[in-house]
Design a protein around this motif. Structure first.
Motif, PDB file in Angstrom:
ATOM      1  N   MET A  80       0.828  -1.208   0.000  1.00 56.51           N
ATOM      2  CA  MET A  80       0.000   0.000   0.000  1.00 56.51           C
ATOM      3  C   MET A  80       0.866   1.262   0.000  1.00 56.51           C
ATOM      4  O   MET A  80       0.531   2.253  -0.642  1.00 56.51           O
ATOM      5  CB  MET A  80      -0.937   0.018   1.208  1.00 56.51           C
ATOM      6  CG  MET A  80      -2.041  -1.015   1.129  1.00 56.51           C
ATOM      7  SD  MET A  80      -3.154  -0.690  -0.250  1.00 56.51           S
ATOM      8  CE  MET A  80      -2.832  -2.081  -1.293  1.00 56.51           C
ATOM      9  N   SER A  81       1.993   1.222   0.692  1.00 56.52           N
ATOM     10  CA  SER A  81       2.892   2.376   0.704  1.00 56.52           C
ATOM     11  C   SER A  81       3.506   2.610  -0.674  1.00 56.52           C
ATOM     12  O   SER A  81       3.631   3.749  -1.117  1.00 56.52           O
ATOM     13  CB  SER A  81       4.010   2.176   1.732  1.00 56.52           C
ATOM     14  OG  SER A  81       3.506   2.269   3.033  1.00 56.52           O
ATOM     15  N   VAL A  82       3.884   1.531  -1.351  1.00 52.53           N
ATOM     16  CA  VAL A  82       4.466   1.669  -2.686  1.00 52.53           C
ATOM     17  C   VAL A  82       3.422   2.191  -3.668  1.00 52.53           C
ATOM     18  O   VAL A  82       3.699   3.097  -4.457  1.00 52.53           O
ATOM     19  CB  VAL A  82       5.067   0.323  -3.168  1.00 52.53           C
ATOM     20  CG1 VAL A  82       5.463   0.395  -4.635  1.00 52.53           C
ATOM     21  CG2 VAL A  82       6.272  -0.049  -2.322  1.00 52.53           C
ATOM     22  N   VAL A  83       2.203   1.657  -3.598  1.00 53.62           N
ATOM     23  CA  VAL A  83       1.136   2.127  -4.491  1.00 53.62           C
ATOM     24  C   VAL A  83       0.840   3.601  -4.225  1.00 53.62           C
ATOM     25  O   VAL A  83       0.708   4.398  -5.158  1.00 53.62           O
ATOM     26  CB  VAL A  83      -0.130   1.258  -4.330  1.00 53.62           C
ATOM     27  CG1 VAL A  83      -1.321   1.875  -5.040  1.00 53.62           C
ATOM     28  CG2 VAL A  83       0.128  -0.149  -4.845  1.00 53.62           C
ATOM     29  N   ALA A  84       0.746   3.971  -2.961  1.00 48.13           N
ATOM     30  CA  ALA A  84       0.491   5.374  -2.618  1.00 48.13           C
ATOM     31  C   ALA A  84       1.639   6.260  -3.097  1.00 48.13           C
ATOM     32  O   ALA A  84       1.419   7.370  -3.589  1.00 48.13           O
ATOM     33  CB  ALA A  84       0.306   5.519  -1.107  1.00 48.13           C
TER      34      ALA A  84
END
Length: 70
Positions: free
Chosen positions: A18-22
């Motif tokens: 989720m951090s990478v996508v964000a």
């Protein structure tokens, strides 16, 4: 090694994903940004980032191929 990502709270697979996508879309919160840099490992973010970018490129290539009929 994916076990490295689950050693500390907030750095499990889904959290890193989720951090990478964000980060890709530029909507990462400051709180998550600080968590990632204090608890996360560079290797886990790098591996997931490379996989996501490769999936995005392949998906885009397949879409263009489908769209153009080749």
């Amino acid at each position: 090694d994916l076990s490295v990502m689950s050693q500390q709270p907030g750095t499990g697979f889904w959290s890193v994903l989720m951090s990478v996508v964000a980060g890709v879309f530029g909507v990462q919160s400051h709180k998550n940004y600080e968590r990632d840099f204090t608890k996360g490992t560079f290797v886990s973010f790098l591996i997931i980032g490379i996989i996501l970018v490769a999936m995005m490129v392949v998906s885009l290539m397949m879409f263009v191929k489908w769209l153009t009929g080749y």
